[in-house]
Design a protein around this motif. Structure first.
Motif, mmCIF file in Angstrom:
data_model
loop_
_atom_site.group_PDB
_atom_site.id
_atom_site.type_symbol
_atom_site.label_atom_id
_atom_site.label_comp_id
_atom_site.label_asym_id
_atom_site.label_seq_id
_atom_site.Cartn_x
_atom_site.Cartn_y
_atom_site.Cartn_z
ATOM 1 N N ARG A 59 0.846 -1.196 0.000
ATOM 2 C CA ARG A 59 0.000 0.000 0.000
ATOM 3 C C ARG A 59 0.872 1.234 0.000
ATOM 4 O O ARG A 59 1.729 1.405 0.858
ATOM 5 C CB ARG A 59 -0.857 -0.015 1.248
ATOM 6 N N VAL A 60 0.673 2.113 -0.983
ATOM 7 C CA VAL A 60 1.457 3.333 -1.111
ATOM 8 C C VAL A 60 0.519 4.516 -0.944
ATOM 9 O O VAL A 60 -0.482 4.638 -1.658
ATOM 10 C CB VAL A 60 2.159 3.405 -2.490
ATOM 11 N N ASP A 61 0.850 5.383 0.011
ATOM 12 C CA ASP A 61 0.034 6.572 0.240
ATOM 13 C C ASP A 61 0.899 7.632 0.893
ATOM 14 O O ASP A 61 1.728 7.312 1.741
ATOM 15 C CB ASP A 61 -1.158 6.244 1.138
ATOM 16 N N ILE A 62 0.714 8.879 0.516
ATOM 17 C CA ILE A 62 1.492 9.953 1.125
ATOM 18 C C ILE A 62 0.888 10.400 2.446
ATOM 19 O O ILE A 62 1.505 11.129 3.192
ATOM 20 C CB ILE A 62 1.653 11.167 0.180
ATOM 21 N N ASP A 63 -0.317 9.947 2.742
ATOM 22 C CA ASP A 63 -1.001 10.326 3.974
ATOM 23 C C ASP A 63 -0.899 9.177 4.981
ATOM 24 O O ASP A 63 -1.587 8.166 4.852
ATOM 25 C CB ASP A 63 -2.464 10.645 3.675
ATOM 26 N N GLU A 64 -0.038 9.334 5.976
ATOM 27 C CA GLU A 64 0.163 8.279 6.964
ATOM 28 C C GLU A 64 -1.129 7.950 7.701
ATOM 29 O O GLU A 64 -1.368 6.808 8.091
ATOM 30 C CB GLU A 64 1.239 8.693 7.964
ATOM 31 N N GLY A 65 -1.994 8.922 7.866
ATOM 32 C CA GLY A 65 -3.275 8.697 8.522
ATOM 33 C C GLY A 65 -4.141 7.704 7.776
ATOM 34 O O GLY A 65 -4.866 6.916 8.377
ATOM 35 N N GLU A 66 -4.079 7.724 6.465
ATOM 36 C CA GLU A 66 -4.853 6.770 5.667
ATOM 37 C C GLU A 66 -4.286 5.363 5.795
ATOM 38 O O GLU A 66 -5.020 4.395 5.841
ATOM 39 C CB GLU A 66 -4.893 7.189 4.195
#
Length: 85
Positions: free
Chosen positions: A60-67
């Motif tokens: 999983r790649v996301d710039i938002d650590e919260g997500e």
């Protein structure tokens, strides 16, 4: 939805409650799953997280650590990319 043209023969459509049956089937039985910036709402993963893509190694790649932290998927790999100025 706009990242890949729907005329591409490799596009199988949406997954989840409003998705295509064959797209959900492919997701359920996949070996590797690369998730790029998707929120993974309950409409995509369902109510039983342990059954979401249960045969897959999930990246999983996301710039938002919260997500990334919002949806806990056990025994999976989460990758976090941080924006640089």
């Amino acid at each position: 939805m706009s990242a890949v043209d729907y005329s591409n023969p490799y596009v199988i459509g949406l997954v989840g409650d409003y998705g295509n049956r064959y797209a959900n089937y492919a997701l359920h039985f996949c070996d590797n799953l690369l998730i790029l910036g998707s929120r993974l709402d309950v409409r995509q993963v369902g109510g039983k997280l342990e059954q979401f893509a249960r045969y897959a190694e999930i990246f999983r790649v996301d710039i938002d650590e919260g997500e990334i932290e919002r949806v806990k998927i056990t025994k999976k790999v989460n990758v976090i990319l941080y924006k640089t100025s």
